[in-house]
Design a protein around this motif. Sequence first.
Motif, short mmCIF file in Angstrom:
data_model
loop_
_atom_site.label_atom_id
_atom_site.label_comp_id
_atom_site.label_asym_id
_atom_site.label_seq_id
_atom_site.Cartn_x
_atom_site.Cartn_y
_atom_site.Cartn_z
N GLU A 81 20.06 27.34 10.64
CA GLU A 81 20.04 26.12 11.40
C GLU A 81 21.74 25.37 11.05
O GLU A 81 22.22 25.84 10.17
N CYS A 82 21.99 24.33 11.73
CA CYS A 82 23.20 23.80 11.71
C CYS A 82 23.91 23.99 10.21
O CYS A 82 23.32 23.62 9.26
N ARG B 222 21.93 28.68 14.99
CA ARG B 222 21.29 28.72 16.13
C ARG B 222 21.08 27.27 16.74
O ARG B 222 20.29 26.84 17.78
N ASN B 223 21.70 26.19 15.98
CA ASN B 223 20.95 24.74 16.21
C ASN B 223 21.83 24.31 17.59
O ASN B 223 22.73 25.22 18.16
#
Lengths: 154, 418
Positions: A120-121, A81-82
């Motif tokens: 995250e990423c 979702r980054n």
Amino acid sequence: MLPERLREEIRAVEKRYSTKRSAVMEALRIVQREKGYIEKEDMEEIACMLGMRPVSVNEVTAFYTMYNIQPVGRYHIQVCRNISCSLLGAEHLISYMERLLNIKVGETTQDGKFTLSTVECLGSCGTAPMMQINDTYYENLTEERIEEILKGLE
Amino acid sequence: MEKVLLKNLGKPNSHKIDTYIQGGGYRAIQEALRHTPDTIIQMVKDSGLRGRGGAGFSTGLKWSFIPKDPTVPKFLCCNADEGEPGTFKDRGIIDNDPHLLLEGMMIASYAIGANTAYIYIRGEFAFGARRLEEAIKEAYERGYLGRNIFGSDFSLDIHVHRGWGAYICGEETALLESIEGYRGQPRIKPPFPAISGLYGKPTVINNVETLSCLPAIVLKGPKWFASIGPEKSPGPKIYCVSGHVKRPGLYELPMGTSARELIYEHCGGIRDDRRLKAVIPGGVSAPMLSADEVDTPLDFDSLAAKKSMLGSGAVIVMDETTCMVKVAYIILRFFSHESCGKCTPCREGTIWLTKILKRIEYGEGRTGDVELLESLCSNIFGRTFCPLGDGAVMALRGVLKHFRDEFVYHVENKRCMV
Ligand SMILES: Cc1cc2nc3c(=O)[nH]c(=O)nc-3n(C[C@H](O)[C@H](O)[C@H](O)COP(=O)(O)O)c2cc1C
Ligand code: FES
């Protein structure tokens, strides 16, 4: 008790380091690889093997987000979702998957097949949007591709 | 420019040792072993190589801080934690050309006198970790690792250590804590790792890309390296381009290539031929550039002059349809998620910033929220234990510097202006 085979694997890991304690992360990973998640008894046994206090093993398990302390679905879907994925529509795909699987982020399907998480990423930003299912990366996602990928999982 | 870092990408079986050797691999380490370690350190100093992990510190100089006492064990740690959002270059090297990294690590270990080296790779890179383990195995089988490598009196073991989902472990002292089996929380510096690092012993931590530059420096010479790009930050650089460009991906170009050239010549311009709005030049910690700063050369000093930074070389491109409040929210949500919890300004401050940004983004912003963000920034900046909190503030300040009016509009109109 962990099977002897795993205990041996953990003992081999210890040899890579100057202290036994350094093997704790890998030991936890080995347990998770075998069982899918880590239980209190596993942590106690690892603590005993590595000469650590159980609470210290627990601290490590709690700090690193990839350790599962609860069972997860057979397929753990982790959608990035980054920023780079978001710029190319990650939120949209996340709600698409929620609808498709009929669960919310953080939940597991009734049959225990899928758990949906956001992360995250994952270092795959040039092929965004992307997700990881268990160990495998799936990149350049679209709704159609997601449907196809999920259908392909037994 | 002839590629040296990504030259093997796309070759069939590029990850196998034979492919690497056929392409001239493992000649540099043999050459290095013919010189003294000090000569290698001098060579790397002369090349002007600066660390590609984020800080841009001179690699040769960092190595020269390692004590020379041969009775003291020393360590090399390769930082393959690659967690800075937007960054995917180290993964490119590891997945496709693991032997390039291993050869770089051999050269570095020889130069600093380390007989044990670790690769700290983030846990999500399961494929990369297996690639590395296979490559290490191949190297042992040939006698390139282990005792007396290439018939010299230098011995080296390399091990893979998997991280398990913590961005902070990319910070070098948190990385050391993690290898020692603790929570990944940064240590106070000084002492610096060169004096007291892993297990309290002298340790060098270098990024994957930094180490992968070394074989070419040894073979082609420091002058060759120094002749590429700007005088003060020379060499080839991998730019990771993502976001709204036509052809995102990895681009190995001379350091100092401008954002404009990168975006419009190499990446084919903005998707759907829209207008450029902003560029994050070095991962989310790096303050963004506005569209009129797009001629800035992407190197350490030029970006510092623009109050931004090259960071990890992750170039995130945003077109005119991008909502900057949302961008700020996503970035701060990331930092609050990854704050290690050790110090209050970072732990609490990033949570607050995220909360406020979230309500502005969702049309629930209150009058004074933008000022509140700014005052929180001042209370965090410079007061945190490690640079994570500063990175969060710099990122937010960068967005506010160029797009403050969008935040105000969001608060006043409860919706987005784009
Ligand atoms: C919060 C934080 C995260 C970092 N993450 C990374 C990372 O993922 N990879 C990396 O190479 N360096 C990272 N760094 C920089 C390292 O601390 C260190 O400076 C670097 O690995 C040194 O290698 P170099 O001299 O080759 O650049 C990070 C720093 C901070 C403060
Ligand atoms: S932002 Fe999604 S992989 Fe990097």
